[in-house]
Design a protein around this motif. Structure first.
Motif, short mmCIF file in Angstrom:
data_model
loop_
_atom_site.label_atom_id
_atom_site.label_comp_id
_atom_site.label_asym_id
_atom_site.label_seq_id
_atom_site.Cartn_x
_atom_site.Cartn_y
_atom_site.Cartn_z
N TRP A 164 25.05 -17.12 26.81
CA TRP A 164 24.01 -17.90 26.04
C TRP A 164 24.69 -18.49 24.57
O TRP A 164 26.24 -18.45 24.58
CB TRP A 164 23.86 -16.17 25.60
CG TRP A 164 23.04 -16.00 26.40
CD1 TRP A 164 22.40 -15.43 27.17
CD2 TRP A 164 21.07 -16.44 26.48
NE1 TRP A 164 21.42 -14.53 27.68
CE2 TRP A 164 21.00 -15.39 27.52
CE3 TRP A 164 20.94 -17.21 26.27
CZ2 TRP A 164 19.52 -15.91 28.15
CZ3 TRP A 164 19.15 -17.62 26.26
CH2 TRP A 164 18.38 -16.97 27.36
N SER A 169 19.77 -16.44 22.81
CA SER A 169 19.42 -17.36 21.36
C SER A 169 17.69 -18.23 22.27
O SER A 169 17.22 -18.57 21.33
CB SER A 169 20.76 -18.42 21.60
OG SER A 169 21.46 -19.00 22.30
N ASN A 197 13.44 -17.90 19.55
CA ASN A 197 13.01 -19.15 19.55
C ASN A 197 12.81 -19.97 20.79
O ASN A 197 12.49 -20.66 21.82
CB ASN A 197 14.78 -19.50 19.95
CG ASN A 197 15.20 -19.63 17.96
OD1 ASN A 197 14.76 -19.48 17.79
ND2 ASN A 197 16.68 -19.28 18.49
N LEU A 202 14.61 -14.88 14.78
CA LEU A 202 15.50 -14.97 16.39
C LEU A 202 14.88 -15.11 17.40
O LEU A 202 15.48 -15.30 18.15
CB LEU A 202 16.26 -13.41 16.29
CG LEU A 202 17.33 -12.60 15.28
CD1 LEU A 202 17.46 -11.41 15.19
CD2 LEU A 202 18.00 -13.94 14.78
N TRP A 239 19.52 -17.31 14.68
CA TRP A 239 20.39 -18.68 15.79
C TRP A 239 21.33 -19.81 14.94
O TRP A 239 20.32 -20.42 14.62
CB TRP A 239 20.29 -19.00 16.61
CG TRP A 239 19.86 -16.86 17.47
CD1 TRP A 239 19.12 -16.44 17.75
CD2 TRP A 239 21.16 -16.90 18.31
NE1 TRP A 239 19.26 -15.35 18.48
CE2 TRP A 239 20.30 -15.15 18.76
CE3 TRP A 239 22.09 -16.65 18.44
CZ2 TRP A 239 21.66 -14.49 20.15
CZ3 TRP A 239 23.06 -15.40 19.50
CH2 TRP A 239 22.70 -14.87 20.41
N GLY A 260 25.37 -20.30 21.18
CA GLY A 260 25.30 -19.59 19.41
C GLY A 260 25.80 -17.82 19.31
O GLY A 260 26.23 -18.15 20.04
N CYS A 261 25.43 -18.01 17.71
CA CYS A 261 25.98 -16.41 17.34
C CYS A 261 24.41 -16.91 16.08
O CYS A 261 24.41 -17.23 15.13
CB CYS A 261 26.67 -16.31 16.64
SG CYS A 261 27.91 -17.49 15.22
N ILE A 262 24.15 -15.17 15.78
CA ILE A 262 23.43 -14.93 15.10
C ILE A 262 24.40 -14.42 13.56
O ILE A 262 24.95 -14.39 13.77
CB ILE A 262 22.90 -13.13 14.69
CG1 ILE A 262 22.10 -13.69 16.35
CG2 ILE A 262 21.95 -12.80 13.42
CD1 ILE A 262 22.07 -11.66 16.43
#
Length: 187
Positions: free
Chosen positions: A43, A27, A99, A97, A60, A45-47
């Motif tokens: 890492w 992310s 970042n 995606l 994200w 967060g998630c998509i």
């Protein structure tokens, strides 16, 4: 969109900005502490998939203190120390995606609209230009203030692209030029 409810200090207590090498798996943020089944150093967060205008867009997102945020907003906030609200964080390369700090910029909804890619049904290969069967010419247009502005019909694709480039320079802010100018030499 609302102002961020998390403080700058809290973000730095929990997270660190890290450069991702794979945007589908990383992310741009890592946890400094173990939280909710995630280890420190993993890492964050998630998509999530968002449906907008009939298309699916991946972004994200991250949960902090029972609130969900876009990772891009948190990264921008941590890097610059300023909540981007009421502006939006835009991805220069149009990859929601990606970042990387250098890929994020502030802009309003107008910049977001201007930074869109070509429509999937575009056959000319040039944004804002299509073949007009009736006149047997290339027709150029540009979207200004949510309205299509007709730029004329042209005998060649190159002429239509030149007209569209002139309109981009006239109507769009300079930060939107890269995403909207046509490479005339490539035609």
């Amino acid at each position: 969109m609302k102002p961020l409810a998390v403080s700058y200090k809290r973000c730095y207590e929990l997270l660190e900005i890290c450069e991702p090498s794979n945007f589908e798996k990383e992310s741009g943020l890592k946890w400094k502490v173990s939280r909710g089944g995630q280890e420190a150093g993993s890492w964050a967060g998630c998509i999530r998939k968002l449906k907008e205008c009939g298309k699916i867009r991946k972004v994200w997102k991250i949960g902090i203190d029972s609130r969900l945020y876009y990772v891009s907003r948190i990264i921008y906030f941590m890097r610059h120390g300023v909540d981007p609200y009421p502006l939006e964080v835009d991805h220069k390369d149009r990859n929601s995606l990606n970042n990387l700090v250098e890929n994020l910029r502030l802009g309003g909804s107008l910049l977001q609209v201007q930074n869109r890619g070509m429509h999937s049904n575009n056959k000319s290969g040039v944004k804002g230009i299509h073949w007009d069967k009736q006149s047997s010419k290339w027709r150029a247009r540009i979207m200004v203030a949510n309205k299509n502005k007709y730029l004329g019909r042209y005998a060649t694709l190159k002429e239509a692209a030149e007209a569209r480039n002139a309109a981009v320079r006239e109507y769009f802010p300079e930060e939107a030029w890269d995403a909207n100018l046509v490479d005339i030499e490539a035609l």
